[in-house]
Design an enzyme around this catalytic site. Structure first.
Site, PDB file in Angstrom:
ATOM      1  N   GLN A  51       0.807  -1.225   0.000  1.00 45.48           N
ATOM      2  CA  GLN A  51       0.000   0.000   0.000  1.00 45.48           C
ATOM      3  C   GLN A  51       0.837   1.271   0.000  1.00 45.48           C
ATOM      4  OE1 GLN A  51      -2.690  -1.453   3.379  1.00 45.48           O
ATOM      5  NE2 GLN A  51      -4.071  -0.261   2.095  1.00 45.48           N
ATOM      6  N   GLU A 136      -4.978  -7.733   6.074  1.00 44.81           N
ATOM      7  CA  GLU A 136      -3.591  -7.345   5.774  1.00 44.81           C
ATOM      8  C   GLU A 136      -2.803  -8.506   5.163  1.00 44.81           C
ATOM      9  OE1 GLU A 136      -3.016  -4.284   5.693  1.00 44.81           O
ATOM     10  OE2 GLU A 136      -4.834  -3.760   6.790  1.00 44.81           O
TER      11      GLU A 136
HETATM   12 NI    NI Z   1      -6.491  -2.629   2.907  1.00 40.95          NI
END
Ligand code: NI
Length: 170
Positions: A51, A136
């Protein structure tokens, strides 16, 4: 340092991340600190390395969003080794801002992972923590929460994102 968060459909988010190999380094500690800082700045409870545009099997989680240091969790090369029960709840993702949907997850999970020093450990969590661990860990396998939705719901979100992109609002 607050890092910028990569948004869907950046391919780094849908590519399985690379194994973390170097532990106990200044770089890894700094990366983890930056990931926590970036996650808190975005009011998130979890952030995975892809991310921030980095293809590494590394994630940080804190269900207290910075209120309780004891809840900080760093998982390198995590693998979920046990799943029990079921929960359905609303989920979102910092890489798909503004969209939330109900996702079915295991109620309790046990994960095996390495810490920043490379030591293996196991930890278990339920409810929100279990949801964060699953969300995650999925990121590190190139899987986003929208993958768990029906085709209809997923396509609706994708269509809305394409419209936002076209309007320069994504
Ligand atoms: Ni996420």
């Amino acid at each position: 340092m607050v890092l910028s968060i990569v948004k869907y459909p950046d391919p780094v988010l849908t590519t399985p991340a690379r194994v973390v190999e170097n532990f106990a380094t200044h770089e890894l500690r700094q990366l983890v600190a930056n990931m926590f800082e970036s996650m808190y700045a975005a009011n998130g409870v979890g952030l995975a390395a892809p991310q921030i545009g980095l293809s590494r099997r590394l994630t940080v989680i804190d269900c207290s969003v910075g209120e309780d240091p004891a809840q900080q969790l760093v998982l390198a090369n995590p693998e979920i080794i046990r799943r029990e029960g079921k929960q359905t709840g609303e989920e979102g993702c910092l890489s798909i801002p503004g969209f939330r949907a109900d996702v079915v997850r295991a109620m309790t999970v046990t994960v095996r992972a390495q810490n920043v020093d490379g030591e293996w450990f196991e930890t278990s969590g339920s409810e929100l923590l279990a949801r964060a661990i699953q969300h995650e860990t999925d990121h590190l396998n190139g899987i986003l929460f929208i993958s768990h939705l029906s085709t209809l719901k997923r396509d609706l979100i994708k269509r809305k994102i394409r419209k936002l992109q076209k309007d320069g609002e994504w």
